[in-house]
Design an enzyme around this catalytic site. Structure first.
Site, short mmCIF file in Angstrom:
data_model
loop_
_atom_site.label_atom_id
_atom_site.label_comp_id
_atom_site.label_asym_id
_atom_site.label_seq_id
_atom_site.Cartn_x
_atom_site.Cartn_y
_atom_site.Cartn_z
N HIS A 228 17.61 -25.55 1.89
CA HIS A 228 18.53 -23.98 1.57
C HIS A 228 16.93 -22.72 0.74
O HIS A 228 17.99 -22.06 0.86
CB HIS A 228 19.07 -24.38 0.33
CG HIS A 228 18.79 -24.75 -1.13
ND1 HIS A 228 19.43 -23.67 -1.76
CD2 HIS A 228 18.15 -25.78 -1.70
CE1 HIS A 228 18.92 -24.14 -3.10
NE2 HIS A 228 18.02 -25.29 -2.55
N THR B 67 14.98 -31.43 -4.81
CA THR B 67 15.17 -32.14 -6.83
C THR B 67 14.73 -33.66 -6.07
O THR B 67 14.19 -34.42 -6.72
CB THR B 67 15.96 -32.55 -7.06
OG1 THR B 67 15.80 -30.89 -7.91
CG2 THR B 67 16.38 -33.28 -8.49
N THR C 118 23.93 -42.42 5.33
CA THR C 118 23.66 -42.05 6.56
C THR C 118 23.54 -40.85 6.47
O THR C 118 24.00 -39.50 5.92
CB THR C 118 25.79 -42.31 6.69
OG1 THR C 118 26.35 -43.25 6.51
CG2 THR C 118 26.41 -41.60 8.26
N CYS D 168 17.66 -23.25 -11.93
CA CYS D 168 18.07 -24.50 -11.86
C CYS D 168 17.73 -24.44 -14.07
O CYS D 168 17.91 -25.87 -15.00
CB CYS D 168 16.74 -25.81 -12.19
SG CYS D 168 17.35 -26.27 -10.18
#
Length: 403
Positions: A205, A76, A243, A328
């Site tokens: 994923h 996304t 990070t 979604c």
């Protein structure tokens, strides 16, 4: 056997055990936990080394240069960065984007956001099989067209778009090409060099890696210029500050390494189970296959069961973890916008179920699935007055209900 039987691999996959074991080394003080941006000590150097190795594994899966791999939080964010970042960098010259009506929400919503900023968007309508008409795409190109953004494999019906031909159109017209490859990675071989892809998105994923990590491939030569959407320390070539989550990156790298070795075995496995499932239920009366098998990936089947409401069927199949569409859009009660764009009637769109098979699905699970579907359909239709009318030969479409 674990219950319910998981058949929603297009929504997410479990982390592969080999990936999990690799990731465990990157959490505790006894492991490699440093910040890869720390260039002054061993902890940072070790972290950077692990990330470089993962970046190389990811790049090798799609035949890219490791320097072309930009880490994000998922597909996304990658789609947002690709579409909005490209537009914002080039908006003084080119202000037209072409996409399709069957893209993932993250592409459609990014495009709608850009429309509010003055960008012109063309949403191509697919044919009844879910395919984009390439002549129509070609005719839609304008002198100020900047980008064509197309989903490689649709997440609801599994249809495959012809990226090779779309890429040639883009190259001839000097238009950038962005591919949402979230559902095609690991199901199809992707070579960004041969396909001349400028930007490509995917998530960890969906390929047995961890959640919260994704990739945007950004071509270096010729260089693709984007305006960053997240600002900070200038990480990832200044395109995505923050990070780096070393454990997730290492997990994604390992998932890609496994895929490079095992992808064809996975595909054969999916295909075998998909055939078993479809052949076991295809003779049910008033069943409609929304997945065009001649041109789709082998792990997704989208099926409509007429005279049965999809959500009711999901409730009746509590021993199965399935969905009526993409994760979604699962909170919406509206029929699938993908199926509607393909011209499928609202009644059938409402009765659709997506079955998605994965690496850990077994023959025994599919056999139980087949039996469960037969029983549930029979039970629900016995309660359906519409089904009774259909059995009596009444044409329901001709009934005027408000008189």
């Amino acid at each position: 056997m674990k219950q319910p039987i998981y058949l929603d691999y297009a929504a997410t996959t479990p982390v592969d055990l080999k990936v999990y074991k690799k990731m465990k080394k990157f959490f505790l003080f006894t492991g490699i936990f440093g910040n890869s941006a720390s260039r002054s000590h061993q902890f940072g150097w070790d972290a950077e080394k692990a990330i470089c190795k993962a970046r190389k594994n990811i790049a090798q899966l799609i035949n890219a240069d490791p320097r072309e791999i930009i880490f994000t939080s998922g597909a996304t964010e990658s789609n947002n960065l690709a579409i909005k970042g490209l537009y914002e960098f080039h908006k003084k010259k080119n202000t037209h984007i072409i996409t399709s009506q069957i893209e993932h929400k993250s592409v459609l919503d990014s495009c709608r956001y850009l429309e509010s900023k003055g960008c012109q968007i063309t949403y191509l309508k697919p044919n009844k099989y879910g395919m984009i008409n390439l002549n129509e795409l070609n005719n839609t190109i304008l002198p100020h067209t900047l980008l064509i953004s197309i989903i490689h494999v649709n997440n609801e019906v599994g249809i495959i778009q012809n990226i090779s031909k779309i890429s040639k159109i883009c190259k001839n017209k000097k238009i950038f090409l962005h591919i949402d490859a979230t559902q095609s990675i690991g199901k199809l071989k992707i070579d960004v060099q041969k396909l001349n892809i400028d930007l490509l998105s995917f998530s960890g994923h969906k390929i047995y890696g961890p959640k919260g990590i994704g990739v945007l491939y950004v071509r270096r030569r010729p260089r693709i210029r984007l305006t960053s959407q997240i600002h900070g320390g200038g990480h990832e070539r200044g395109l995505r500050s923050g990070t780096l989550p070393i454990h997730q990156i290492v997990g994604l790298g390992e998932a890609c390494k496994i895929l490079k070795k095992e992808m064809y075995n996975d595909i054969l496995h999916y295909s075998k189970l998909q055939n078993l499932l479809w052949n076991g239920i295809k003779n049910i009366e008033e069943i409609y296959l929304n997945t065009y098998l001649k041109n789709s990936v082998s792990n997704i089947l989208n099926i409509s069961f007429n005279f049965v409401e999809g959500e009711s069927l999901i409730m009746a199949l509590k021993n199965l973890a399935i969905s009526s569409g993409s994760a979604c859009t699962s909170s919406s009660l509206e029929p699938s916008y993908v199926l509607r764009a393909m011209g499928i009637k609202d009644e059938l769109a409402h009765s659709s179920i997506r079955f998605s098979i994965g690496r850990f699905t077994t023959i025994h699970e599919i056999e139980i699935t087949i039996k469960s579907i037969h029983l549930a359909i029979q039970k629900l239709r016995e309660l359906s007055p519409l089904w009774e009318m259909y059995q009596k030969g009444i044409n329901i479409e001709k009934i005027i209900w408000n008189k």
